[in-house]
Design a protein around this motif. Sequence first.
Motif, PDB file in Angstrom:
ATOM      1  N   ALA A   1      37.686  54.047  30.314  1.00  0.00           N
ATOM      2  CA  ALA A   1      36.507  53.373  30.867  1.00  0.00           C
ATOM      3  C   ALA A   1      35.218  53.825  30.178  1.00  0.00           C
ATOM      4  O   ALA A   1      34.122  53.591  30.701  1.00  0.00           O
TER       5      ALA A   1
ATOM      6  N   ARG B   1      36.581  45.038  35.233  1.00  0.00           N
ATOM      7  CA  ARG B   1      37.627  45.500  34.324  1.00  0.00           C
ATOM      8  C   ARG B   1      38.425  46.566  35.068  1.00  0.00           C
ATOM      9  O   ARG B   1      37.828  47.443  35.712  1.00  0.00           O
TER      10      ARG B   1
ATOM     11  N   ASP C   1      31.957  42.995  35.341  1.00  0.00           N
ATOM     12  CA  ASP C   1      32.031  43.867  34.150  1.00  0.00           C
ATOM     13  C   ASP C   1      32.074  45.360  34.470  1.00  0.00           C
ATOM     14  O   ASP C   1      32.171  46.174  33.552  1.00  0.00           O
ATOM     15  N   GLU C   2      31.984  45.748  35.733  1.00  0.00           N
ATOM     16  CA  GLU C   2      32.169  47.165  36.040  1.00  0.00           C
ATOM     17  C   GLU C   2      33.633  47.545  35.855  1.00  0.00           C
ATOM     18  O   GLU C   2      34.528  46.716  35.973  1.00  0.00           O
ATOM     19  N   TRP C   3      33.861  48.838  35.619  1.00  0.00           N
ATOM     20  CA  TRP C   3      35.224  49.365  35.580  1.00  0.00           C
ATOM     21  C   TRP C   3      35.647  49.780  36.985  1.00  0.00           C
ATOM     22  O   TRP C   3      34.890  50.450  37.684  1.00  0.00           O
TER      23      TRP C   3
ATOM     24  N   SER D   1      34.868  55.610  35.362  1.00  0.00           N
ATOM     25  CA  SER D   1      34.880  54.326  36.035  1.00  0.00           C
ATOM     26  C   SER D   1      33.648  54.194  36.944  1.00  0.00           C
ATOM     27  O   SER D   1      33.118  55.189  37.415  1.00  0.00           O
TER      28      SER D   1
ATOM     29  N   ASP E   1      43.489  45.486  32.973  1.00  0.00           N
ATOM     30  CA  ASP E   1      43.178  45.596  31.549  1.00  0.00           C
ATOM     31  C   ASP E   1      43.932  46.753  30.913  1.00  0.00           C
ATOM     32  O   ASP E   1      44.313  46.689  29.750  1.00  0.00           O
TER      33      ASP E   1
ATOM     34  N   ILE F   1      41.672  49.369  35.653  1.00  0.00           N
ATOM     35  CA  ILE F   1      42.680  50.323  35.185  1.00  0.00           C
ATOM     36  C   ILE F   1      43.565  50.660  36.380  1.00  0.00           C
ATOM     37  O   ILE F   1      43.064  51.113  37.418  1.00  0.00           O
TER      38      ILE F   1
END
Length: 342
Positions: free
Chosen positions: A224, A186, A161-163, A228, A206, A188
């Motif tokens: 985020a 997650r 679940d971290e960005w 992030s 995502d 980017i």
Amino acid sequence: MASARAVPEVREVADPVVPAGGVVVRVQATGLCRSDWHGWAGHDPDIVFPHVPGHELAGVIEAVGPGVRRWAVGDRVTVPFVCGCGRCQWCAQGDAQVCPDQQQPGFTHNGSFAELVALHAADTNLVAIPEGVDVTAAAALGCRFATAYRGLVGRARVQRDEWVAVIGAGGVGLSAVMIAKALGARVIAVDRNPRALVLARDLGADHTVAADGVDVARAVADLAGGGSHVSVDAVGSEQTAADAILSLRRRGRHVQIGLLPAVEGLPRLPMARVLGWELDILGSHGMAAVDYPGMLALIGSGALSPQRLIERTIGLTEAAAALPTFDRADVAGMTMIDPART
Ligand SMILES: [Zn+2]
Ligand SMILES: [Zn+2]
């Protein structure tokens, strides 16, 4: 390659001699990587010309040198691009990727854009290719995929679940996207090439950010929710490293994977932010052979599929033509070479 920036040519050279403690491998697949372009461009002081590049490889052992215990002719193997000496304290503690006496095929000696390549300290560095993993996928692991894996798993210790922000969606960046998703993060992905962003989406990103003309750090931080947790510079430039660092939230972790060669000068990085927000700046330099089993298990289970990153396979002649412009090539995914193909 006759000299730095000379047009590469395909020609007969002497077969490599099998080193004591090492092997000669018949190359069945090898990757074309941005580091090869740096080598061609004269950015690597280890390279002595004339030179054969190539450092992401897999194949079959053709000859075994004296003193090798674990390997035999006919074994299917791959190898990390950093080969440790097998004798020093770093190799002994499982950190061959930072060995002071490391050998790198395609940099410190002739590499794998050839039918045969010599590899040193085989008992320390070779990795058996498991049944069910094909040779092209295995070759894709040696540099970009393994570096991304170690960067996220061993260095940044990405949590579910971290960005994770990945700046640059080439071979190493797309590897990072796939691995981060497999870890439950997650993701980017940022790139200038729209085709690369489509691939990043296909691999589970995502969000994607088209890097042209936008404030990348701001765009990522907004997506985020304030920054992030982890950022990756998968390109290697002052701009992309700074974008990655500035896209982090407080206490975030940055992983530098893209090369920042000394000839381009010391990069200016936003160290005031590093200090004020207690950011971690982590380097990642490949992955030792001893760390491969965890990654290979995820490949075996289907959680990671490096073969999905391969865009095309070409022959040596085409590779020679592609190398000089590889830094600005319109590629999305990995380019692999089959040396048996002309
Ligand atoms: Zn060593
Ligand atoms: Zn590479």
